[in-house]
Design an enzyme around this catalytic site. Structure first.
Site, PDB file in Angstrom:
ATOM      1  N   ASP A   4       0.865  -1.173   0.000  1.00 25.50           N
ATOM      2  CA  ASP A   4       0.000   0.000   0.000  1.00 25.50           C
ATOM      3  C   ASP A   4       0.909   1.234   0.000  1.00 25.50           C
ATOM      4  O   ASP A   4       2.134   1.122  -0.194  1.00 25.50           O
ATOM      5  CB  ASP A   4      -0.996  -0.041   1.173  1.00 25.50           C
ATOM      6  CG  ASP A   4      -0.344   0.195   2.529  1.00 25.50           C
ATOM      7  OD1 ASP A   4       0.902   0.264   2.595  1.00 25.50           O
ATOM      8  OD2 ASP A   4      -1.085   0.314   3.524  1.00 25.50           O
ATOM      9  N   HIS A   5       0.300   2.399   0.222  1.00 28.57           N
ATOM     10  CA  HIS A   5       1.077   3.646   0.204  1.00 28.57           C
ATOM     11  C   HIS A   5       2.209   3.644   1.235  1.00 28.57           C
ATOM     12  O   HIS A   5       3.289   4.156   0.979  1.00 28.57           O
ATOM     13  CB  HIS A   5       0.140   4.837   0.443  1.00 28.57           C
ATOM     14  CG  HIS A   5      -0.733   4.683   1.647  1.00 28.57           C
ATOM     15  ND1 HIS A   5      -1.807   3.823   1.670  1.00 28.57           N
ATOM     16  CD2 HIS A   5      -0.673   5.243   2.888  1.00 28.57           C
ATOM     17  CE1 HIS A   5      -2.375   3.883   2.864  1.00 28.57           C
ATOM     18  NE2 HIS A   5      -1.709   4.723   3.620  1.00 28.57           N
TER      19      HIS A   5
ATOM     20  N   CYS B 270       2.895  -3.361   4.064  1.00 32.69           N
ATOM     21  CA  CYS B 270       2.049  -2.222   4.421  1.00 32.69           C
ATOM     22  C   CYS B 270       2.640  -1.635   5.691  1.00 32.69           C
ATOM     23  O   CYS B 270       3.745  -2.028   6.083  1.00 32.69           O
ATOM     24  CB  CYS B 270       0.577  -2.608   4.554  1.00 32.69           C
ATOM     25  SG  CYS B 270       0.172  -3.745   5.881  1.00 32.69           S
ATOM     26  N   GLY B 271       1.948  -0.697   6.322  1.00 30.84           N
ATOM     27  CA  GLY B 271       2.551  -0.018   7.461  1.00 30.84           C
ATOM     28  C   GLY B 271       2.987  -0.976   8.548  1.00 30.84           C
ATOM     29  O   GLY B 271       4.147  -1.011   8.952  1.00 30.84           O
ATOM     30  N   THR B 272       2.055  -1.777   9.050  1.00 31.51           N
ATOM     31  CA  THR B 272       2.362  -2.757  10.102  1.00 31.51           C
ATOM     32  C   THR B 272       2.597  -4.151   9.555  1.00 31.51           C
ATOM     33  O   THR B 272       3.082  -5.024  10.276  1.00 31.51           O
ATOM     34  CB  THR B 272       1.192  -2.869  11.092  1.00 31.51           C
ATOM     35  OG1 THR B 272       0.048  -3.365  10.371  1.00 31.51           O
ATOM     36  CG2 THR B 272       0.867  -1.530  11.737  1.00 31.51           C
ATOM     37  N   GLY B 273       2.153  -4.398   8.342  1.00 36.59           N
ATOM     38  CA  GLY B 273       2.180  -5.746   7.758  1.00 36.59           C
ATOM     39  C   GLY B 273       0.919  -6.535   8.051  1.00 36.59           C
ATOM     40  O   GLY B 273       0.617  -7.506   7.370  1.00 36.59           O
TER      41      GLY B 273
ATOM     42  N   GLY C 115      -2.414  -5.726   7.892  1.00 35.54           N
ATOM     43  CA  GLY C 115      -3.507  -5.663   6.911  1.00 35.54           C
ATOM     44  C   GLY C 115      -3.246  -6.599   5.747  1.00 35.54           C
ATOM     45  O   GLY C 115      -4.132  -7.343   5.309  1.00 35.54           O
ATOM     46  N   MET C 116      -2.003  -6.582   5.260  1.00 36.46           N
ATOM     47  CA  MET C 116      -1.641  -7.479   4.151  1.00 36.46           C
ATOM     48  C   MET C 116      -1.744  -8.935   4.583  1.00 36.46           C
ATOM     49  O   MET C 116      -2.313  -9.768   3.873  1.00 36.46           O
ATOM     50  CB  MET C 116      -0.208  -7.198   3.687  1.00 36.46           C
ATOM     51  CG  MET C 116      -0.044  -5.937   2.893  1.00 36.46           C
ATOM     52  SD  MET C 116      -0.830  -6.064   1.270  1.00 36.46           S
ATOM     53  CE  MET C 116      -0.376  -4.467   0.596  1.00 36.46           C
TER      54      MET C 116
ATOM     55  N   HIS D 102       9.557 -23.384   8.987  1.00 37.14           N
ATOM     56  CA  HIS D 102       8.463 -24.035   9.732  1.00 37.14           C
ATOM     57  C   HIS D 102       7.094 -23.861   9.085  1.00 37.14           C
ATOM     58  O   HIS D 102       6.251 -24.748   9.199  1.00 37.14           O
ATOM     59  CB  HIS D 102       8.395 -23.486  11.165  1.00 37.14           C
ATOM     60  CG  HIS D 102       9.537 -23.946  12.028  1.00 37.14           C
ATOM     61  ND1 HIS D 102       9.586 -23.724  13.383  1.00 37.14           N
ATOM     62  CD2 HIS D 102      10.686 -24.615  11.715  1.00 37.14           C
ATOM     63  CE1 HIS D 102      10.703 -24.247  13.891  1.00 37.14           C
ATOM     64  NE2 HIS D 102      11.394 -24.773  12.883  1.00 37.14           N
TER      65      HIS D 102
ATOM     66  N   HIS E   4       6.337 -30.148  10.443  1.00 39.89           N
ATOM     67  CA  HIS E   4       5.803 -28.857  10.006  1.00 39.89           C
ATOM     68  C   HIS E   4       4.816 -29.038   8.851  1.00 39.89           C
ATOM     69  O   HIS E   4       3.825 -28.320   8.757  1.00 39.89           O
ATOM     70  CB  HIS E   4       6.942 -27.917   9.626  1.00 39.89           C
ATOM     71  CG  HIS E   4       7.881 -27.683  10.764  1.00 39.89           C
ATOM     72  ND1 HIS E   4       7.488 -27.066  11.929  1.00 39.89           N
ATOM     73  CD2 HIS E   4       9.180 -28.038  10.937  1.00 39.89           C
ATOM     74  CE1 HIS E   4       8.515 -27.027  12.773  1.00 39.89           C
ATOM     75  NE2 HIS E   4       9.549 -27.617  12.192  1.00 39.89           N
TER      76      HIS E   4
HETATM   77  C1  RB5 Z   1      -2.107   2.665   6.535  1.00 34.20           C
HETATM   78  O1  RB5 Z   1      -2.210   3.831   7.301  1.00 34.20           O
HETATM   79  C2  RB5 Z   1      -2.029   1.459   7.429  1.00 34.20           C
HETATM   80  O2  RB5 Z   1      -3.226   1.253   8.088  1.00 34.20           O
HETATM   81  C3  RB5 Z   1      -1.653   0.242   6.622  1.00 34.20           C
HETATM   82  O3  RB5 Z   1      -0.463   0.483   5.956  1.00 34.20           O
HETATM   83  C4  RB5 Z   1      -1.431  -1.030   7.388  1.00 34.20           C
HETATM   84  O4  RB5 Z   1      -0.578  -0.837   8.483  1.00 34.20           O
HETATM   85  C5  RB5 Z   1      -2.644  -1.763   7.770  1.00 34.20           C
HETATM   86  O5  RB5 Z   1      -2.583  -2.864   8.338  1.00 34.20           O
END
Ligand code: RB5
Length: 143
Positions: free
Chosen positions: A8-9, A65-68, A70-71, A98, A133
């Protein structure tokens, strides 16, 4: 080896640099977006990447993504996907050894580009151990 990549962005800068680096390393890269730092919704690129891994159009995937999270959450809705989140090298190795992760997910806002390169290299060079595994992976699909 053909790799799909998406972000994402929040992960766009790391994704762009990773794509160039991996192409220079000899990997065939398929970029599923996004194409800028403009705010967008991660499922819009995660689902196409997951489809490509499931269909065999690419051999494996990389997502940021920001935290990973969401993906990872989106990708793991696909039956053929094992998306693993990694932020250090030991986890990047274990997620292949694993969990046989076919998509590596990274938290772009919490790691440097250099760390992302190191995690990708570690994951690509690690081998699934099979055995117990594989038995555990076989039990993952919902009943
Ligand atoms: C974007 O602000 C953020 O929510 C996204 O990158 C991600 O961290 C979502 O899980």
């Amino acid at each position: 080896m053909k790799l799909g990549i998406c972000s994402d962005h929040a992960g766009f800068e790391h994704k762009s640099r990773l794509k160039e680096w991996l192409a220079a390393e000899g990997y065939e890269m398929v970029d599923f977006g996004t194409d800028s730092t403009e705010s967008m919704d991660y499922p819009d690129v995660a689902h196409p990447l997951a489809d490509a891994v499931e269909s065999g159009r690419v051999d494996a995937g990389i997502a940021l993504c920001g935290t990973g999270n969401g993906m990872a959450i989106t990708l793991n809705h696909h039956k053929g996907i094992r998306a693993g989140l990694a932020w250090d090298e030991e986890i990047a190795a274990l997620v292949k050894e694993h969990n046989n992760a076919n998509v590596l997910v990274m938290p772009a806002r919490f790691i440097s580009y250099e760390k992302a390169c190191s995690l990708v290299k570690t994951w690509l060079e690690s081998e699934f151990e099979g055995g117990r595994h594989q038995r555990r992976i076989d039990k993952i699909p919902c009943r």
